[in-house]
Design an enzyme around this catalytic site. Structure first.
Site, PDB file in Angstrom:
ATOM      1  N   ASP A 170       1.003  -1.184   0.085  1.00  0.00           N
ATOM      2  CA  ASP A 170       0.059  -0.142   0.199  1.00  0.00           C
ATOM      3  C   ASP A 170       0.928   1.276   0.033  1.00  0.00           C
ATOM      4  O   ASP A 170       2.019   1.161  -0.041  1.00  0.00           O
ATOM      5  CB  ASP A 170      -0.679  -0.111   1.144  1.00  0.00           C
ATOM      6  CG  ASP A 170      -1.859   0.824   1.418  1.00  0.00           C
ATOM      7  OD1 ASP A 170      -2.227   1.391   0.117  1.00  0.00           O
ATOM      8  OD2 ASP A 170      -2.441   1.493   2.359  1.00  0.00           O
ATOM      9  N   GLU A 189       2.932   5.093  -3.889  1.00  0.00           N
ATOM     10  CA  GLU A 189       2.785   6.159  -4.860  1.00  0.00           C
ATOM     11  C   GLU A 189       4.274   7.055  -4.815  1.00  0.00           C
ATOM     12  O   GLU A 189       4.498   7.351  -6.265  1.00  0.00           O
ATOM     13  CB  GLU A 189       1.546   7.259  -4.752  1.00  0.00           C
ATOM     14  CG  GLU A 189       0.379   6.323  -5.131  1.00  0.00           C
ATOM     15  CD  GLU A 189      -0.238   5.186  -3.848  1.00  0.00           C
ATOM     16  OE1 GLU A 189       0.321   5.788  -2.961  1.00  0.00           O
ATOM     17  OE2 GLU A 189      -0.890   4.476  -4.182  1.00  0.00           O
ATOM     18  N   ASP A 220      -8.820   3.559  -2.861  1.00  0.00           N
ATOM     19  CA  ASP A 220     -10.199   3.919  -1.911  1.00  0.00           C
ATOM     20  C   ASP A 220     -11.204   4.356  -2.779  1.00  0.00           C
ATOM     21  O   ASP A 220     -11.495   5.374  -3.027  1.00  0.00           O
ATOM     22  CB  ASP A 220      -9.534   5.083  -1.224  1.00  0.00           C
ATOM     23  CG  ASP A 220      -8.332   4.377  -0.343  1.00  0.00           C
ATOM     24  OD1 ASP A 220      -8.173   3.343  -0.092  1.00  0.00           O
ATOM     25  OD2 ASP A 220      -7.712   5.379   0.289  1.00  0.00           O
TER      26      ASP A 220
END
Ligand code: MIG
Length: 767
Positions: free
Chosen positions: A387, A390, A458
């Site tokens: 997770d 980025e 999300d």
């Protein structure tokens, strides 16, 4: 600032397998990768270009060209590149001289400062599909996009950019197809005729080279095959990861997860995977366990295993700054973290507080990271969820001067998540003694399919987000990502029971079937929605398990060809205008045989466009002529799903998890059609890499309506199937079924023809 236009050709020469063209401003290099793939790389400074993260093949060793007074022509036999000399322009043609795509004659390629842009001719009827995880419509004509991997909680069905970068699109016009992959990891831009008077489309990047691969194959499927040949294809996933996955931010303790596991088994709702989100760790320190709530990880995971569950744990890149914490101490001592140009380690705040960030662009850092998973694999974790890569931190705005090795963040940001996933995949694969790890990543760049599945981040619990999720999955499939999923039920917000039921029914036909939700929202497990809804959810999950032989075989096809599992209709019905209609653009094929129409939770009847051919409603067996819109009943118990006539679909008995052998009967469903068809059935042990040594069971199942015969080819591979018998289920066979032959022998199926509609007869065939 000036705009510098790539000017006239000054010289052309051949350096081994590379054509080198010089202009006053820059140098263009051209290589042939295969007859249908040509690479063009234009740069003012080729020395600064880095190795591709995406591409795994080298160019062919030969290049030949012809030169005339005003042109240079390369002809591979499958694709022609004609380069105008003044000004220098690149024009691609099919072998029979139809123009596929070309530079805009006025502007072509140019620079503004470090920015490099390619303006291209836009055809009147041109459509664009691709770019992976991008909001908007299937046909991206009239839209523009930015690639800059970002953490975007609460994004809407219009937000851009999202988490991933796939600078690859397919152009469609004049009945032709082409593909273009702009392999540049800087912030990049694509404009598909959004901002001009329909004269040109353009793409570019903040810096780096105008480095692209042009694909000239005719057919979207063929272009995907070529693109995934170039950037790689997925390995066979662990079979368990195709079962139902239940996640939550967070189950707070081992006891809570065991309770969830027991409830699945008690309620007899099939499931394979449970997740630990960030709260299993000690103060969010990666590769640790909370000593109180997860006191004995091995014992806990053993208990899960005994119930047929696998555990997936989350890892984030941020390493907590805390002396005495192993990853911090080691990373610091060995200079493994991203730095500022003065050598200091970059710091940002995220879940653990102040953190450093591993430099995943270094092979040694990837290996160190990979080896650290021992803390998770030793007690028995088998799935690794990447997770925040980025990368994300509070404030979400990394200073431009942060360095990963030789590169500034601005040069390679879009590949950070991919490099983390690579380190995770390679490390855990080593640790797992021949078992397949399951890796799931949020950020990605072209080629990530080699290492990991992806989910779309999300999302939110409302209908438009459910439909968006399907378009994202469909679009990811155009860019090599086959193993994809969305948070079923919606991550943020609270779904109505109807939305939960509907979304779950769509999850059956999503390559990765994972239910997940945000902290503070209502729980999403199947039994939280009342007994009636639980029964529907359970039935749908059961059907997912029935379908696993079909799904696993579809994954095998993807492993070989790169074709996705969830396929926008633009792959098989490219030239059919109706499929781009905003009303039908979310529809997709799940594998070769099933057409699924997503429907909002508030509608109980929906217009569905069935492309040409014949289609059966899966639930009723009703036959429809395609090439038109039908109104389909869409109660919450029956998401409109259609079977393409002629399809062959293997199903198994309901099992509670993929460890269970089932009843040993493989049910082959044949849906009568006018054309002969075949299905490649594939099976292996589902856990190891032995299939790469020939330990698989592969068989082509064919049906020929003229001969009225079913043929099973000889078995390929050395694996022994878990199925001992075949049961044939014939759909849409009327009357003539009595003369049916199976492998050349006449078989008696039943006394009356009517039983063949949705009825069955056990035929004992050794499998
Ligand atoms: O700052 O780990 O997209 O799936 O549950 C939020 C907590 C961090 C974002 C992920 C989401 C996950 C959540 N994470």
């Amino acid at each position: 600032m000036q705009t510098e236009i790539l000017g006239d050709l000054q010289s052309v020469s051949k350096h081994n397998n590379c054509l080198v063209i010089k202009t006053d401003e820059a140098e263009a290099r051209v290589w042939i990768y295969s007859p249908a793939i040509i690479r063009v790389s234009i740069s003012k400074d080729h020395t600064s270009s880095h190795k591709s993260f995406a591409v795994i093949h080298n160019p062919l060793s030969e290049i030949n060209y012809e030169e005339s007074a005003d042109r240079i022509t390369l002809n591979t036999g499958a694709l022609k590149l004609c380069i105008d000399k003044s000004p220098l322009r690149f024009n691609f043609y099919t072998a029979d001289d139809q123009l596929l795509s070309a530079d805009d004659t006025r502007f072509g390629i140019n620079w503004q400062g470090t920015r490099v842009i390619n303006y291209r001719k836009l055809f009147a009827d041109e459509k664009f599909i691709g770019l992976g995880e991008k909001t908007g419509n299937l046909d991206r004509r009239g839209s523009s996009y930015v690639n800059w991997n970002s953490d975007v909680p609460n994004h809407t069905p219009e937000s851009d950019p999202l988490y991933k970068t796939f600078p690859f699109f397919i152009g469609l016009h004049s009945g032709l197809t082409y593909g273009l992959f702009f392999d540049n990891t800087h912030k990049s831009y694509f404009d598909f005729g959004a901002t001009t008077d329909d004269q040109m489309s353009w793409f570019g990047a903040d810096a780096g080279d105008m480095n692209y691969y042009f694909f000239g194959a005719q057919g979207v499927a063929q272009i995907i095959e070529d693109y995934t040949w170039l950037t790689g294809r997925m390995e066979m996933p662990p079979l368990w990861s195709l079962g139902y996955q239940q996640c939550r931010w967070s189950y707070m303790s081992a006891a809570e997860i065991l309770d969830i596991a027991e409830t699945f088994r008690r309620e007899k709702i099939p499931a394979d995977a449970l997740y630990c989100d960030i709260d299993y760790m000690d103060e969010f320190k990666i590769f640790t366990w909370n000593k109180e709530t997860f006191a004995n990880p091995k014992d806990f995971i053993d208990k899960l295993k005994a119930m047929g569950f696998r555990l997936v744990t989350i890892v984030d890149p941020g390493i907590k700054i805390e002396e005495g914490y192993k990853q911090y101490d080691e990373g610091l001592a060995r200079n493994y973290f991203a730095t500022y140009p003065n050598g200091e380690n970059y710091v940002a705040n995220v879940w653990p507080g102040r953190c450093h960030f591993p430099d995943f662009f270094r092979e040694d850092v990837q290996q160190w990271w990979g080896a650290a998973f021992k803390a998770l694999t030793e007690p028995g974790v088998e799935g690794f969820w990447n997770d925040m890569n980025e990368p994300a931190a509070w404030g979400q705005n990394m200073p431009w001067l942060v360095k990963f090795g030789e590169h500034y963040m601005t040069e390679v940001r879009n590949a950070y998540g991919m490099q983390m996933a690579k380190g995770t995949y390679e490390g855990t694969r080593k640790l797992m003694n021949g078992k397949r790890p399951f890796v799931l990543t949020r950020a990605a760049y072209s080629g990530t399919q080699r290492y990991s599945a992806v989910w779309t981040g999300d999302n939110t619990a409302y209908d438009a987000h459910m439909l968006l999720g399907q378009r994202l999955v469909n679009s990811l499939g155009l860019t090599g990502m086959s193993f994809t999923g969305v948070d079923i039920g919606g991550f943020s917000g609270n779904p109505t029971p109807e939305l939960m039921v509907r979304w779950n029914s769509l999850g059956v036909y999503t390559p990765m079937f994972r239910n997940h939700s945000q902290e503070g929202t209502i729980y999403r497990e199947p039994w939280r929605w009342g007994k009636e809804n639980e029964a529907i959810i359970k039935k749908d999950i059961e059907y997912r398990y029935r379908l696993l032989p079909y799904i696993y075989s579809s994954y095998y096809q993807s492993h070989l060809s790169g074709l996705p599992i969830s396929r926008t209709l633009a792959i098989d019905y490219t030239q059919d205008e109706n499929i781009y209609n905003l009303k039908y653009q979310n529809q997709f094929l799940f594998g070769d045989a099933l057409l699924v129409a997503p429907v909002e939770s508030t509608k109980f009847s929906e217009d569905v466009y069935l492309p040409k051919g014949e289609w059966y409603r899966l639930s009723t067996g009703e036959l429809f002529k395609g090439g038109k819109v039908i109104q389909a009943d869409a109660p919450l118990t029956d998401l409109p799903t259609f079977v393409k006539a002629g399809s062959i679909i293997p199903l198994q008995s309901i099992i509670q998890n993929t460890n269970e052998p089932g009843d040993g009967v493989l049910e082959i469903n044949i849906w009568h059609g006018k054309q002969a068809n075949s299905f490649v059935y594939y099976e292996d042990d589902g856990v190891s890499y032995d299939y790469q040594k020939g330990e698989y069971y592969k068989r082509t199942i064919s049906f020929d309506p003229v001969e009225n015969s079913i043929t099973l080819s000889a078995v390929e591979g050395t694996f022994i199937s878990k199925f001992k018998q075949l049961k044939l289920l014939l759909h849409g066979f009327t009357g003539n079924s009595k003369s049916l032959k199976v492998n050349g022998k006449a078989v008696v199926l039943a006394d009356s023809a009517t039983v063949f509609n949705n009825d069955s007869k056990l035929i004992k065939i050794e499998f």
